[in-house]
Design an enzyme around this catalytic site. Structure first.
Site, PDB file in Angstrom:
ATOM      1  N   SER A 212     -27.013  62.589  74.230  1.00 43.75           N
ATOM      2  CA  SER A 212     -27.950  63.433  73.495  1.00 43.75           C
ATOM      3  C   SER A 212     -27.880  63.188  71.991  1.00 43.75           C
ATOM      4  O   SER A 212     -26.868  62.737  71.459  1.00 43.75           O
ATOM      5  CB  SER A 212     -27.658  64.902  73.791  1.00 43.75           C
ATOM      6  OG  SER A 212     -27.749  65.139  75.176  1.00 43.75           O
TER       7      SER A 212
HETATM    8  N1  SAH Z   1     -23.884  65.323  77.527  1.00 41.29           N
HETATM    9  C1  SAH Z   1     -24.233  63.997  77.925  1.00 41.29           C
HETATM   10  C2  SAH Z   1     -25.676  63.982  78.348  1.00 41.29           C
HETATM   11  C3  SAH Z   1     -25.926  63.067  79.471  1.00 41.29           C
HETATM   12  S1  SAH Z   1     -27.590  63.105  80.061  1.00 41.29           S
HETATM   13  C4  SAH Z   1     -24.020  63.043  76.770  1.00 41.29           C
HETATM   14  O1  SAH Z   1     -24.253  63.444  75.625  1.00 41.29           O
HETATM   15  O2  SAH Z   1     -23.640  61.905  77.002  1.00 41.29           O
HETATM   16  C5  SAH Z   1     -27.449  64.206  81.451  1.00 41.29           C
HETATM   17  C6  SAH Z   1     -26.482  63.791  82.518  1.00 41.29           C
HETATM   18  O3  SAH Z   1     -26.629  64.692  83.611  1.00 41.29           O
HETATM   19  C7  SAH Z   1     -26.670  62.401  83.083  1.00 41.29           C
HETATM   20  O4  SAH Z   1     -25.481  61.680  82.956  1.00 41.29           O
HETATM   21  C8  SAH Z   1     -27.010  62.646  84.561  1.00 41.29           C
HETATM   22  O5  SAH Z   1     -26.496  61.656  85.433  1.00 41.29           O
HETATM   23  C9  SAH Z   1     -26.368  63.978  84.802  1.00 41.29           C
HETATM   24  N2  SAH Z   1     -26.876  64.756  85.936  1.00 41.29           N
HETATM   25  C10 SAH Z   1     -28.145  64.791  86.447  1.00 41.29           C
HETATM   26  N3  SAH Z   1     -28.193  65.655  87.493  1.00 41.29           N
HETATM   27  C11 SAH Z   1     -26.943  66.171  87.639  1.00 41.29           C
HETATM   28  C12 SAH Z   1     -26.351  67.129  88.537  1.00 41.29           C
HETATM   29  N4  SAH Z   1     -27.048  67.735  89.498  1.00 41.29           N
HETATM   30  N5  SAH Z   1     -25.036  67.409  88.393  1.00 41.29           N
HETATM   31  C13 SAH Z   1     -24.291  66.813  87.419  1.00 41.29           C
HETATM   32  N6  SAH Z   1     -24.796  65.911  86.552  1.00 41.29           N
HETATM   33  C14 SAH Z   1     -26.104  65.601  86.656  1.00 41.29           C
END
Ligand code: SAH
Length: 237
Positions: free
Chosen positions: A64
């Protein structure tokens, strides 16, 4: 100037910008000045690590934007002792920030490879109060509930009941709620079992998939509404 000095200077500039954009919590700002965001992005885009922008981390997912990370962290109002649940570990950058500001962080990631890389990176950086697990975060982590704080770092159509149930009385939940391609960032507080909510801003996160998330498939996070989505909080969350 050495590499690490250069990144330190870039971090300082990033934090100055966050301050200009209205982030006030000094604890959040000082942690973001310290954590090496460049170690959480793929090597070939490290030079972009301190730009205020989301970046690809593989598997169609993104780390993000620093401003949104700062805003969400500030909204959690952490004081040092809290037990936190994070949905969407991704790169682990937000996880590291939470670990600096709270007691213990439990983080769930759906993609096993991302969870593994994040787990290793966070261990290498010396964090001992982070627990990463692979699974569907929309179901929460019932064995560890209740949580004082809950943060979802991907878009959801609504707050999943299991997550709300696992939030402690007086606890806070921050999540982007809305459509698959654009959402609004909300802060929910649980007071005598009831939800009080406050809108923060429009945002565009990758979707959270799963039992209480969006169905798999779709077109990544580039929706028909542009990068910033609707300019008004939805009424029916
Ligand atoms: N906070 C992270 C954001 C990653 S984007 C950062 O700054 O790096 C959101 C993430 O949520 C992705 O890695 C995706 O694979 C994950 N995601 C999607 N659906 C999910 C679920 N049901 N449970 C856990 N993670 C999930």
């Amino acid at each position: 100037m050495g590499i690490s000095d250069r990144y330190r200077e870039e971090r300082r500039r990033m934090v100055e910008e966050l301050r200009r954009f209205g982030i006030r919590d000094e604890r959040v700002l000082s942690v973001m000045e310290k954590i090496p965001r460049h170690l959480f992005v793929p090597e070939h885009i490290r030079h972009l690590a301190y730009e205020d922008t989301p970046l690809p981390i593989g598997h169609g997912q993104t780390i993000s934007q620093p401003y949104i990370v700062a805003l969400m962290t500030e909204a959690l109002g952490l004081t040092g002792q809290e037990k936190v649940l994070e949905i969407g570990t991704g790169s682990g950058y937000q996880t590291a920030i939470l670990a600096e500001l709270a007691g213990e962080v439990f983080s769930i990631e759906r993609v096993p490879e991302l969870a593994e890389v994040a787990r290793r990176r966070l261990a290498e950086l010396g964090y001992r109060n982070i627990y990463v697990r692979v699974g569907d975060g929309t179901l929460g982590w019932p064995e560890e509930a209740p949580f004082d704080r809950l943060i979802v770092t991907g878009g959801l159509p609504r707050v999943p009941d299991p997550l709300w149930d696992q939030l402690a009385e007086g606890g806070r939940l921050v999540a982007p709620i809305g459509g698959r391609y654009d959402q609004y960032l909300w802060v929910y507080t649980k007071e005598r079992g009831r939800a009080h909510k406050r809108a923060l801003c429009p945002c565009t996160f990758v979707p959270i998939l799963g039992a209480h998330g969006f169905p798999p498939g779709g077109r990544g996070n580039k929706g028909p509404f542009g990068l910033f989505g609707s300019s008004r909080p939805p009424e029916d969350v």
